[in-house]
Design a protein around this motif. Structure first.
Motif, PDB file in Angstrom:
ATOM      1  N   LEU A 198      -5.752  -7.834  -2.992  1.00  0.00           N
ATOM      2  CA  LEU A 198      -5.209  -8.015  -1.648  1.00  0.00           C
ATOM      3  C   LEU A 198      -5.835  -9.220  -0.964  1.00  0.00           C
ATOM      4  O   LEU A 198      -5.175  -9.930  -0.199  1.00  0.00           O
ATOM      5  CB  LEU A 198      -5.448  -6.755  -0.803  1.00  0.00           C
ATOM      6  CG  LEU A 198      -4.626  -5.526  -1.165  1.00  0.00           C
ATOM      7  CD1 LEU A 198      -5.018  -4.361  -0.265  1.00  0.00           C
ATOM      8  CD2 LEU A 198      -3.126  -5.799  -1.048  1.00  0.00           C
ATOM      9  N   ALA A 215      -1.605  -5.528  -6.616  1.00  0.00           N
ATOM     10  CA  ALA A 215      -2.409  -4.462  -6.020  1.00  0.00           C
ATOM     11  C   ALA A 215      -1.655  -3.140  -6.015  1.00  0.00           C
ATOM     12  O   ALA A 215      -2.203  -2.084  -6.369  1.00  0.00           O
ATOM     13  CB  ALA A 215      -2.823  -4.848  -4.607  1.00  0.00           C
ATOM     14  N   GLN A 216      -0.397  -3.172  -5.654  1.00  0.00           N
ATOM     15  CA  GLN A 216       0.414  -1.950  -5.623  1.00  0.00           C
ATOM     16  C   GLN A 216       0.597  -1.374  -7.014  1.00  0.00           C
ATOM     17  O   GLN A 216       0.445  -0.164  -7.227  1.00  0.00           O
ATOM     18  CB  GLN A 216       1.781  -2.246  -4.978  1.00  0.00           C
ATOM     19  CG  GLN A 216       1.707  -2.515  -3.483  1.00  0.00           C
ATOM     20  CD  GLN A 216       3.051  -2.923  -2.911  1.00  0.00           C
ATOM     21  OE1 GLN A 216       3.915  -3.480  -3.613  1.00  0.00           O
ATOM     22  NE2 GLN A 216       3.257  -2.653  -1.633  1.00  0.00           N
ATOM     23  N   ARG A 217       0.920  -2.228  -7.988  1.00  0.00           N
ATOM     24  CA  ARG A 217       1.110  -1.745  -9.355  1.00  0.00           C
ATOM     25  C   ARG A 217      -0.182  -1.147  -9.903  1.00  0.00           C
ATOM     26  O   ARG A 217      -0.169  -0.108 -10.568  1.00  0.00           O
ATOM     27  CB  ARG A 217       1.581  -2.885 -10.261  1.00  0.00           C
ATOM     28  CG  ARG A 217       2.942  -3.438  -9.941  1.00  0.00           C
ATOM     29  CD  ARG A 217       3.513  -4.227 -11.110  1.00  0.00           C
ATOM     30  NE  ARG A 217       2.637  -5.286 -11.545  1.00  0.00           N
ATOM     31  CZ  ARG A 217       2.675  -6.545 -11.111  1.00  0.00           C
ATOM     32  NH1 ARG A 217       3.560  -6.885 -10.182  1.00  0.00           N
ATOM     33  NH2 ARG A 217       1.863  -7.458 -11.596  1.00  0.00           N
ATOM     34  N   VAL A 225      -0.213  -8.852  -3.407  1.00  0.00           N
ATOM     35  CA  VAL A 225       0.135  -7.501  -2.975  1.00  0.00           C
ATOM     36  C   VAL A 225       0.841  -6.728  -4.084  1.00  0.00           C
ATOM     37  O   VAL A 225       0.572  -5.547  -4.317  1.00  0.00           O
ATOM     38  CB  VAL A 225       1.021  -7.552  -1.708  1.00  0.00           C
ATOM     39  CG1 VAL A 225       1.435  -6.146  -1.284  1.00  0.00           C
ATOM     40  CG2 VAL A 225       0.285  -8.252  -0.574  1.00  0.00           C
ATOM     41  N   GLY A 226       1.743  -7.393  -4.806  1.00  0.00           N
ATOM     42  CA  GLY A 226       2.477  -6.722  -5.872  1.00  0.00           C
ATOM     43  C   GLY A 226       1.565  -6.189  -6.955  1.00  0.00           C
ATOM     44  O   GLY A 226       1.712  -5.050  -7.414  1.00  0.00           O
ATOM     45  N   ALA A 257      -0.068   5.202  -0.732  1.00  0.00           N
ATOM     46  CA  ALA A 257       1.247   4.683  -1.121  1.00  0.00           C
ATOM     47  C   ALA A 257       1.532   4.926  -2.599  1.00  0.00           C
ATOM     48  O   ALA A 257       2.685   5.128  -2.998  1.00  0.00           O
ATOM     49  CB  ALA A 257       1.335   3.194  -0.811  1.00  0.00           C
ATOM     50  N   ALA A 258       0.473   4.934  -3.412  1.00  0.00           N
ATOM     51  CA  ALA A 258       0.636   5.172  -4.852  1.00  0.00           C
ATOM     52  C   ALA A 258       0.816   6.647  -5.173  1.00  0.00           C
ATOM     53  O   ALA A 258       1.128   7.002  -6.311  1.00  0.00           O
ATOM     54  CB  ALA A 258      -0.565   4.631  -5.612  1.00  0.00           C
ATOM     55  N   ALA A 288      -2.644   0.210  -8.264  1.00  0.00           N
ATOM     56  CA  ALA A 288      -2.927   1.497  -7.615  1.00  0.00           C
ATOM     57  C   ALA A 288      -2.085   2.611  -8.208  1.00  0.00           C
ATOM     58  O   ALA A 288      -2.567   3.724  -8.440  1.00  0.00           O
ATOM     59  CB  ALA A 288      -2.695   1.391  -6.112  1.00  0.00           C
ATOM     60  N   VAL A 289      -0.825   2.314  -8.488  1.00  0.00           N
ATOM     61  CA  VAL A 289       0.060   3.329  -9.091  1.00  0.00           C
ATOM     62  C   VAL A 289      -0.426   3.689 -10.487  1.00  0.00           C
ATOM     63  O   VAL A 289      -0.545   4.872 -10.850  1.00  0.00           O
ATOM     64  CB  VAL A 289       1.514   2.813  -9.137  1.00  0.00           C
ATOM     65  CG1 VAL A 289       2.380   3.738  -9.998  1.00  0.00           C
ATOM     66  CG2 VAL A 289       2.095   2.714  -7.730  1.00  0.00           C
ATOM     67  N   LEU A 331      -3.399   1.860   0.020  1.00  0.00           N
ATOM     68  CA  LEU A 331      -2.865   1.656  -1.331  1.00  0.00           C
ATOM     69  C   LEU A 331      -2.843   2.970  -2.107  1.00  0.00           C
ATOM     70  O   LEU A 331      -1.863   3.295  -2.782  1.00  0.00           O
ATOM     71  CB  LEU A 331      -3.719   0.646  -2.089  1.00  0.00           C
ATOM     72  CG  LEU A 331      -3.390  -0.837  -1.982  1.00  0.00           C
ATOM     73  CD1 LEU A 331      -4.397  -1.645  -2.779  1.00  0.00           C
ATOM     74  CD2 LEU A 331      -1.976  -1.132  -2.475  1.00  0.00           C
ATOM     75  N   ARG A 332      -3.938   3.725  -2.017  1.00  0.00           N
ATOM     76  CA  ARG A 332      -4.020   5.003  -2.726  1.00  0.00           C
ATOM     77  C   ARG A 332      -2.924   5.951  -2.263  1.00  0.00           C
ATOM     78  O   ARG A 332      -2.242   6.589  -3.077  1.00  0.00           O
ATOM     79  CB  ARG A 332      -5.391   5.642  -2.514  1.00  0.00           C
ATOM     80  CG  ARG A 332      -5.501   7.053  -3.116  1.00  0.00           C
ATOM     81  CD  ARG A 332      -6.771   7.750  -2.721  1.00  0.00           C
ATOM     82  NE  ARG A 332      -6.938   7.897  -1.294  1.00  0.00           N
ATOM     83  CZ  ARG A 332      -6.286   8.799  -0.545  1.00  0.00           C
ATOM     84  NH1 ARG A 332      -5.399   9.603  -1.101  1.00  0.00           N
ATOM     85  NH2 ARG A 332      -6.502   8.878   0.745  1.00  0.00           N
TER      86      ARG A 332
END
Length: 551
Positions: A86, A94-96, A91-92, A145-146, A98-99, A142-143
């Protein structure tokens, strides 16, 4: 293209014994045909093997040396949720991350992961000291959202100086307070790779190590690619074949060789970046339970970490330097000095070279595609340090780059790419199922048996586990019981030297996990070989384990 069912899992097939290997070698010949041959048995290649085999494809996974021989055993052992990306605007990614971290910790490998407290100590009150807290709050978002539970990864918080010292006893004096954030930590990265390969075998994949693969550029008259496999010349007779060479055919080939990807795919250039860690005795740092995070001077998104790990050790790292390609990367003295200089700023003890038990370095694959139109190697690139690349060149599909935490997603995308290739799809005998690896537990995961277990069985299992070393359960999960029961050498419950690892575990690497050499046992399946004195003490047991099964 897709069926609705995943291939059935067969636990007996996960036993990568010497008999398994010799049986596979007897079956392989010029008439052997696979849907996919995967070259490179690191975390990505093993992940591809599991994805493809669980979809019903016929798969062969080969590696020139061993499971997790390359970069996959030299990581920081973090299942990182993407927080530091981040800071650089990724951001992308980071999101992936976290998932994928949540999937790894809650579904596929809960036995091989844990929530690691990451601690930042604050020595002075000022506005800049709040920046880490803001980052940790972003990590909490992030957590959430994942979809990862706070029971798996507790929320971040501000903690007292006393609590900082409980997590990290060696932290410098005169701290005011601290912040703690929870990220994922692997018990060991090479153990994750071993579990992936064995789970893939449970779905029908063939696993062959110490076997170098050369791939034909084109296709034969039947539209198949030819793969020549040359076995290591130094193997025992039981682990090889006369002549040492085998040819097989494949509808498609996956190049998952990481920093060596350019050896099979000339259109890909991989620039290795060296990440060095040093190894110290945990007792020197007060046996920390949290990871002390130390900012690198002059950088907003680079840190050194003091990471508590198994066998009474701490790993401290890491660097990020351009490096030459080496099979076993060396850790230069200047890297060691740099790491010690950074972390000593945050400690009340002063670490010196005398405290360094060992050092290791891994090579990150930084990827670019050659641009034949104009700029050659200086052509367009992906984000060299973070993004992964998937390239299909007439059925040779190269996947490289990326991060360990995203291995499952990379594998899914790679198999999807193979199934979009009309020439590959035309040679696949059955229609492939959709990807299901988000819900597939790896060998040893409690989820593999827990959902349908009756109360009486669960009680008996809990009683048995209560009498076993906790460290063994961490490394093997539900398989821990079998490690002792299946031991092929005497005195399996005895530990090796002062290490919390038993003789039975070394034997298990040979009878169940595909190890065929002393290096396989000590350097990949376990981490004993990392410290020279420990290695010397364990070598006789490793030799005994190999001899017991005729290797």
């Amino acid at each position: 293209m897709y069926m609705n069912t995943t291939k059935e899992f067969t636990p007996e097939n996960t036993i990568l014994s010497p008999d398994y290997r010799s049986g596979l070698l007897k079956r392989l010949n010029s008439k052997s045909s696979y849907d996919l041959v995967i070259v490179g048995a690191g975390v990505t290649g093993s992940g591809v093997a599991l994805d493809a085999a669980s979809r019903g494809l016929k798969v062969l996974l080969v590696d020139a040396v061993d499971l997790a021989f390359g970069t996959s055993r030299w990581s920081s052992k973090l299942a990182h949720g993407g927080l530091r990306y981040l800071a650089s605007g990724n951001v992308g990614i980071a999101q992936r991350s976290a998932v994928e971290r949540g999937i790894l910790m809650e579904h596929t490998a809960p036995h091989l992961t844990r929530a690691l407290p990451q601690v930042v100590a604050v020595q002075n009150y000022n506005p800049l000291s709040l920046i880490p807290r803001a980052g940790f709050i972003a990590g909490d978002l992030l957590r959430k959202a994942a979809g990862t539970s706070a029971k798996t990864l507790p929320r971040s918080r501000t903690i007292s100086a006393h609590k900082v010292r409980q997590f990290c006893p060696s932290v410098a004096d005169h701290i005011k307070f601290g912040f703690v954030n929870y990220d994922g930590q692997l018990i060991d990265d090479a153990r994750l790779v071993t579990a992936l390969a064995r789970t893939a075998a449970g779905y029908g994949a063939d696993i062959l190590t110490h076997a170098r693969a050369d791939v034909s550029r084109g296709r034969d008259d039947e539209g198949m690619k030819s793969v020549t496999i040359t076995l290591d010349k130094g193997l025992p007779e039981k682990a090889t074949v006369p002549g040492g060479t085998i040819q097989v055919k494949a509808a498609g080939v996956i190049n998952a060789t990481g920093v060596w990807a350019g050896g099979l795919e000339k259109e890909v250039t991989v620039t290795p970046s060296r990440g060095t860690h040093v190894v110290v005795d945990s007792k020197k740092l007060g046996n920390p339970t949290g990871a002390l995070t130390v900012a690198v001077p002059g950088s907003i998104n680079r840190f050194c970490f003091i990471l508590p790990v198994q066998l009474g050790r701490c790993y401290i790292g890491l660097t990020d330097e351009k490096a030459d390609l080496e099979d076993v990367p060396h850790a230069p003295e200047e890297d060691i000095r740099w790491i010690l200089n950074v972390v000593n700023r945050a400690l009340r003890v002063s670490l010196t070279n005398d405290d360094v038990l060992a050092a290791f370095a891994g090579l990150r694959p930084l990827v670019q595609i050659r641009n034949n139109n104009a700029q050659g190697e200086n052509g367009p690139t992906a984000d060299l340090s973070r993004e992964h690349l998937i390239l299909n060149n007439d059925g040779l599909i190269t996947v490289t780059g990326g991060k360990l935490t995203e291995y499952r997603l990379m594998a899914e995308q790679t198999v999807d790419e193979a199934l979009r290739d009309a020439k590959i799809r035309a040679k696949i005998r059955d229609v492939a199922a959709p990807c299901s690896t988000k819900k597939i537990p790896l060998v040893g995961a409690s989820l593999a048996v827990s959902p349908g277990i009756c109360q009486k069985m669960a009680a008996n299992r809990a009683h048995t586990f209560a009498s076993m070393p906790h460290s063994m359960i961490q490394r093997y999960g539900d398989e821990a019981i079998n490690v002792l029961h299946a031991c092929s050498i005497p005195d399996g419950d005895k530990t090796i030297g002062n290490l919390d690892i038993t003789r039975a575990e070394l034997a298990y690497t040979v009878t169940h996990e595909g190890a065929v050499t002393i290096d396989d046992i000590l350097d990949r399946r376990t981490r004993i070989g990392l410290v020279p004195g420990d290695r010397e003490e364990a070598e006789s047991t490793a030799q005994e384990a190999l001899k017991a099964v005729g290797l």
